[in-house]
Enzyme design. Structure first.
Site, PDB file in Angstrom:
ATOM      1  N   LEU A  10      -2.686  -0.985   3.657  1.00 18.34           N
ATOM      2  CA  LEU A  10      -3.725  -1.054   2.623  1.00 18.34           C
ATOM      3  C   LEU A  10      -4.996  -0.354   3.084  1.00 18.34           C
ATOM      4  O   LEU A  10      -5.407  -0.491   4.235  1.00 18.34           O
ATOM      5  CB  LEU A  10      -4.090  -2.512   2.327  1.00 18.34           C
ATOM      6  CG  LEU A  10      -3.068  -3.386   1.598  1.00 18.34           C
ATOM      7  CD1 LEU A  10      -3.698  -4.740   1.290  1.00 18.34           C
ATOM      8  CD2 LEU A  10      -2.569  -2.721   0.335  1.00 18.34           C
ATOM      9  N   GLY A  27       0.854  -1.198   0.000  1.00 26.02           N
ATOM     10  CA  GLY A  27       0.000   0.000   0.000  1.00 26.02           C
ATOM     11  C   GLY A  27       0.881   1.236   0.000  1.00 26.02           C
ATOM     12  O   GLY A  27       0.772   2.105   0.852  1.00 26.02           O
ATOM     13  N   TYR A  55     -16.770   4.490  13.796  1.00 31.98           N
ATOM     14  CA  TYR A  55     -15.435   3.953  13.491  1.00 31.98           C
ATOM     15  C   TYR A  55     -15.013   2.904  14.523  1.00 31.98           C
ATOM     16  O   TYR A  55     -15.173   1.710  14.307  1.00 31.98           O
ATOM     17  CB  TYR A  55     -14.384   5.081  13.367  1.00 31.98           C
ATOM     18  CG  TYR A  55     -13.183   4.595  12.594  1.00 31.98           C
ATOM     19  CD1 TYR A  55     -12.963   4.996  11.286  1.00 31.98           C
ATOM     20  CD2 TYR A  55     -12.291   3.680  13.159  1.00 31.98           C
ATOM     21  CE1 TYR A  55     -11.887   4.498  10.553  1.00 31.98           C
ATOM     22  CE2 TYR A  55     -11.220   3.177  12.442  1.00 31.98           C
ATOM     23  CZ  TYR A  55     -11.023   3.601  11.146  1.00 31.98           C
ATOM     24  OH  TYR A  55      -9.955   3.094  10.434  1.00 31.98           O
ATOM     25  N   VAL A  94      -6.788  13.663   6.119  1.00 36.12           N
ATOM     26  CA  VAL A  94      -7.425  13.511   4.811  1.00 36.12           C
ATOM     27  C   VAL A  94      -6.607  12.581   3.924  1.00 36.12           C
ATOM     28  O   VAL A  94      -5.451  12.869   3.628  1.00 36.12           O
ATOM     29  CB  VAL A  94      -7.530  14.884   4.087  1.00 36.12           C
ATOM     30  CG1 VAL A  94      -8.301  14.733   2.782  1.00 36.12           C
ATOM     31  CG2 VAL A  94      -8.147  15.927   4.980  1.00 36.12           C
ATOM     32  N   ASP A 117      -2.810  -6.781  -7.203  1.00 34.50           N
ATOM     33  CA  ASP A 117      -3.721  -6.920  -6.067  1.00 34.50           C
ATOM     34  C   ASP A 117      -2.961  -7.568  -4.903  1.00 34.50           C
ATOM     35  O   ASP A 117      -2.620  -8.756  -4.957  1.00 34.50           O
ATOM     36  CB  ASP A 117      -4.915  -7.787  -6.488  1.00 34.50           C
ATOM     37  CG  ASP A 117      -5.878  -7.997  -5.330  1.00 34.50           C
ATOM     38  OD1 ASP A 117      -5.691  -7.350  -4.274  1.00 34.50           O
ATOM     39  OD2 ASP A 117      -6.809  -8.818  -5.485  1.00 34.50           O
ATOM     40  N   GLY A 170      -1.099   8.281   0.859  1.00 29.68           N
ATOM     41  CA  GLY A 170      -1.369   8.369   2.290  1.00 29.68           C
ATOM     42  C   GLY A 170      -0.223   7.905   3.168  1.00 29.68           C
ATOM     43  O   GLY A 170       0.945   8.242   2.950  1.00 29.68           O
ATOM     44  N   SER A 173       1.504   3.734  -2.334  1.00 25.78           N
ATOM     45  CA  SER A 173       1.419   4.816  -3.319  1.00 25.78           C
ATOM     46  C   SER A 173       0.692   6.064  -2.839  1.00 25.78           C
ATOM     47  O   SER A 173       0.723   7.096  -3.519  1.00 25.78           O
ATOM     48  CB  SER A 173       0.743   4.273  -4.582  1.00 25.78           C
ATOM     49  OG  SER A 173      -0.462   3.610  -4.250  1.00 25.78           O
ATOM     50  N   PHE A 218      -2.139  -0.630  -5.954  1.00 29.44           N
ATOM     51  CA  PHE A 218      -3.190  -0.991  -6.898  1.00 29.44           C
ATOM     52  C   PHE A 218      -3.631   0.304  -7.551  1.00 29.44           C
ATOM     53  O   PHE A 218      -4.490   1.004  -7.017  1.00 29.44           O
ATOM     54  CB  PHE A 218      -4.343  -1.628  -6.123  1.00 29.44           C
ATOM     55  CG  PHE A 218      -5.114  -2.642  -6.907  1.00 29.44           C
ATOM     56  CD1 PHE A 218      -4.507  -3.467  -7.840  1.00 29.44           C
ATOM     57  CD2 PHE A 218      -6.483  -2.786  -6.710  1.00 29.44           C
ATOM     58  CE1 PHE A 218      -5.227  -4.419  -8.542  1.00 29.44           C
ATOM     59  CE2 PHE A 218      -7.209  -3.733  -7.412  1.00 29.44           C
ATOM     60  CZ  PHE A 218      -6.582  -4.547  -8.326  1.00 29.44           C
ATOM     61  N   GLU A 219      -3.025   0.663  -8.664  1.00 26.89           N
ATOM     62  CA  GLU A 219      -3.265   1.979  -9.252  1.00 26.89           C
ATOM     63  C   GLU A 219      -3.598   1.876 -10.736  1.00 26.89           C
ATOM     64  O   GLU A 219      -3.275   0.884 -11.380  1.00 26.89           O
ATOM     65  CB  GLU A 219      -2.014   2.864  -9.054  1.00 26.89           C
ATOM     66  CG  GLU A 219      -1.646   3.109  -7.592  1.00 26.89           C
ATOM     67  CD  GLU A 219      -2.696   3.906  -6.817  1.00 26.89           C
ATOM     68  OE1 GLU A 219      -3.557   4.556  -7.449  1.00 26.89           O
ATOM     69  OE2 GLU A 219      -2.676   3.858  -5.566  1.00 26.89           O
TER      70      GLU A 219
HETATM   71  P1  NAD Z   1      -4.882   5.540   1.114  1.00 23.18           P
HETATM   72  O1  NAD Z   1      -6.201   5.388   0.448  1.00 23.18           O
HETATM   73  O2  NAD Z   1      -4.228   6.874   1.056  1.00 23.18           O
HETATM   74  O3  NAD Z   1      -3.839   4.456   0.504  1.00 23.18           O
HETATM   75  C1  NAD Z   1      -4.196   3.119   0.360  1.00 23.18           C
HETATM   76  C2  NAD Z   1      -3.077   2.352  -0.338  1.00 23.18           C
HETATM   77  O4  NAD Z   1      -3.507   0.985  -0.493  1.00 23.18           O
HETATM   78  C3  NAD Z   1      -2.731   2.848  -1.740  1.00 23.18           C
HETATM   79  O5  NAD Z   1      -1.338   2.788  -1.916  1.00 23.18           O
HETATM   80  C4  NAD Z   1      -3.392   1.823  -2.666  1.00 23.18           C
HETATM   81  O6  NAD Z   1      -2.777   1.675  -3.941  1.00 23.18           O
HETATM   82  C5  NAD Z   1      -3.243   0.576  -1.838  1.00 23.18           C
HETATM   83  N1  NAD Z   1      -4.203  -0.485  -2.167  1.00 23.18           N
HETATM   84  C6  NAD Z   1      -5.549  -0.493  -1.990  1.00 23.18           C
HETATM   85  N2  NAD Z   1      -6.067  -1.680  -2.387  1.00 23.18           N
HETATM   86  C7  NAD Z   1      -5.023  -2.435  -2.791  1.00 23.18           C
HETATM   87  C8  NAD Z   1      -4.894  -3.750  -3.310  1.00 23.18           C
HETATM   88  N3  NAD Z   1      -5.944  -4.558  -3.455  1.00 23.18           N
HETATM   89  N4  NAD Z   1      -3.655  -4.184  -3.658  1.00 23.18           N
HETATM   90  C9  NAD Z   1      -2.565  -3.384  -3.522  1.00 23.18           C
HETATM   91  N5  NAD Z   1      -2.622  -2.145  -3.021  1.00 23.18           N
HETATM   92  C10 NAD Z   1      -3.828  -1.672  -2.671  1.00 23.18           C
HETATM   93  O7  NAD Z   1      -5.083   5.033   2.590  1.00 23.18           O
HETATM   94  P2  NAD Z   1      -4.570   5.570   4.026  1.00 23.18           P
HETATM   95  O8  NAD Z   1      -5.591   6.491   4.584  1.00 23.18           O
HETATM   96  O9  NAD Z   1      -3.154   5.969   3.955  1.00 23.18           O
HETATM   97  O10 NAD Z   1      -4.716   4.232   4.869  1.00 23.18           O
HETATM   98  C11 NAD Z   1      -3.658   3.319   5.042  1.00 23.18           C
HETATM   99  C12 NAD Z   1      -3.847   2.617   6.374  1.00 23.18           C
HETATM  100  O11 NAD Z   1      -3.765   3.602   7.420  1.00 23.18           O
HETATM  101  C13 NAD Z   1      -5.226   1.956   6.512  1.00 23.18           C
HETATM  102  O12 NAD Z   1      -5.087   0.747   7.213  1.00 23.18           O
HETATM  103  C14 NAD Z   1      -5.995   2.957   7.361  1.00 23.18           C
HETATM  104  O13 NAD Z   1      -7.041   2.380   8.096  1.00 23.18           O
HETATM  105  C15 NAD Z   1      -4.890   3.478   8.274  1.00 23.18           C
HETATM  106  N6  NAD Z   1      -5.195   4.772   8.911  1.00 23.18           N
HETATM  107  C16 NAD Z   1      -5.696   5.821   8.205  1.00 23.18           C
HETATM  108  C17 NAD Z   1      -6.028   7.001   8.881  1.00 23.18           C
HETATM  109  C18 NAD Z   1      -6.596   8.202   8.138  1.00 23.18           C
HETATM  110  O14 NAD Z   1      -7.148   9.091   8.782  1.00 23.18           O
HETATM  111  N7  NAD Z   1      -6.468   8.267   6.837  1.00 23.18           N
HETATM  112  C19 NAD Z   1      -5.791   7.136  10.262  1.00 23.18           C
HETATM  113  C20 NAD Z   1      -5.215   6.061  10.951  1.00 23.18           C
HETATM  114  C21 NAD Z   1      -4.929   4.870  10.257  1.00 23.18           C
END
Ligand code: NAD
Length: 392
Positions: free
Chosen positions: A139, A48, A235, A275, A111, A52, A50, A74-75
């Site tokens: 992810l 994961g 949540y 965000v 995936d 966040g 790419s 997954f992009e």
């Molecule tokens: P994001 O949407 O920014 O990034 C998700 C990543 O997962 C991307 O790189 C995407 O390409 C990859 N991905 C998704 N499906 C995939 C697949 N099937 N195969 C390969 N890659 C795949 O997400 P984020 O917000 O950075 O979340 C990442 C983790 O951090 C999650 O577990 C989330 O619960 C956790 N988190 C997020 C927050 C928040 O506020 N955003 C806070 C705390 C924890």
């Protein structure tokens, strides 16, 4: 092609390659200007990678610790007529900057839930890194195909037990109104745990261990959010919270296996709300985050992905001395968000906010700017009227 944002609900269907590269460069600059001389990981797998928190983890590894990185994502690739997804452009920019620094950086667009992804990653690790000493599991996915049975599971974002009515912000229309979310049934809870729980993280760690590509003392972490009263019903105490609870189980199981043979360890790291593409899809979160940003920016404690992950790596995982773990064994990085003073100010805003005073009471404009920036829009020094080639 002149690329403008095209927003559909909580997603932007276009992305700007030059703006995405700026976004990555800003994070690289942050790490380069804050890093200190600390021993860290040298060969890192980011699942994961790419967007966040995963992207921030990869940037911190490479530009903080000079680590080689293999990423899994997954992009959407670009075509002549359609832009790539932001994560694609982020990754191109990251790989270019890493190569300029002489670091190995390769990414698999597959995936992550599949067996093939695990086998491809193992082959790349053997070929280019030997073994990995850090595995980040980040992810954010709406569905998962079980690689062994072929069954497809979809996650739902619903409360558990009883229906919940909460204020919600429609980020398209800027309207604040109540939404009622029906409680999940057992199937929906089970499916959400299948997608966002710890099973796939364990499968990755098992596959890597079996292939003997984990270095001695290897560390692994998966990311979670817990939150407090305001977000708890949708949540922490909801379907997604159940899935996240399963990460705690997985961390224990992974640690038990790693401790024996390799002296390794698995952690769940709790991060703050901000965000990202994933969080903008969760009901209620955009309003909560807009109010939270207002309060934390006023207090001077606001942080984005890169600040959170930089802190996680430098002040916790790779710091000298014992980790600050909570009673469940998790690393906590969201203390500032959960402080009573912050939560009570957010609750005050929550009680008063409506469609008319949204801009005055919350930092919705900050939320929106950050949302646009996720897709490479809104950077001052990018010419958004210029003709750019979407194929990079
Ligand atoms: P994001 O949407 O920014 O990034 C998700 C990543 O997962 C991307 O790189 C995407 O390409 C990859 N991905 C998704 N499906 C995939 C697949 N099937 N195969 C390969 N890659 C795949 O997400 P984020 O917000 O950075 O979340 C990442 C983790 O951090 C999650 O577990 C989330 O619960 C956790 N988190 C997020 C927050 C928040 O506020 N955003 C806070 C705390 C924890």
């Amino acid at each position: 092609m002149v690329i403008k944002p095209k927003i559909r609900g909580f997603i932007c269907t276009t992305a700007h390659p030059v703006g995405c590269a700026k976004n990555v460069q800003e994070q690289i600059d942050y790490v380069a200007s804050h890093k200190t001389d600390v021993d860290g990981p040298k060969n890192v797998l980011v699942i994961g990678c790419s967007n966040g928190y995963g992207l921030a983890s990869r940037i911190t590894s490479a530009f903080g610790f000079n680590a080689n990185t293999l990423g899994v994502m997954f992009e959407k690739e670009p075509t002549e007529r359609r832009t790539a997804s932001a994560g694609w452009y982020n990754t191109v920019a990251f790989e270019k900057a890493a190569a300029e620094k002489g670091l190995y950086a390769e990414s698999l667009n597959v995936d992550a839930f599949s067996n093939e992804a695990k086998q491809d990653a193992i082959a790349k690790i053997k070929q280019n890194m030997g073994k990995v000493d850090l595995v980040v599991y980040s992810l954010g996915a709406p569905r998962r195909k079980d690689p062994n049975t072929g069954d497809i599971y979809s996650s739902t974002l619903k409360p558990i037990g009883e229906e919940v009515t909460r204020k919600n912000l429609n980020t398209d229309t800027r309207e604040v109104s109540d939404i009622t979310l029906e409680p999940a049934n057992d199937d929906e809870i089970f499916n959400t745990v299948k997608v966002m729980g710890g099973e796939d993280w364990e499968m990755w760690m098992d596959a890597l261990a079996e292939a003997d590509v984990l270095a001695e003392g290897v560390k692994t972490t998966a990311y979670t959010y817990i939150g407090k009263d305001l977000t708890w019903p949708i949540y922490g105490g909801a379907t997604i919270g159940k899935a996240k609870e399963d990460l705690d189980r997985a961390a224990k199981a992974i640690s038990a296996k790693l401790e024996g043979s390799l002296g390794g360890k698995g952690y769940v790291s709790v991060l703050k709300a901000l965000v990202t593409q994933s969080s903008s899809a969760i009901p209620v979160m955009p309003l909560y985050i807009s109010a939270l940003y207002k309060v934390m920016k006023e207090e001077g404690t606001h942080e984005g992905c890169i600040e959170q992950i930089f802190g996680l790596f430098y002040k916790e995982i790779y710091a000298d001395g014992a980790l600050n773990l909570d009673s469940t064994g998790r690393i906590r990085m969201e203390d500032n968000e959960l402080k009573d003073s912050v939560q009570s100010k957010v609750a005050d805003i929550w009680a008063k906010v409506n469609s008319d005073n949204l801009d005055e009471l919350t930092d919705f404009s900050g939320y929106q700017n950050e949302f646009y920036r996720l897709f490479g829009f809104g950077f001052d020094d990018v010419d958004y009227d210029a003709d750019v080639n979407p194929i990079v």
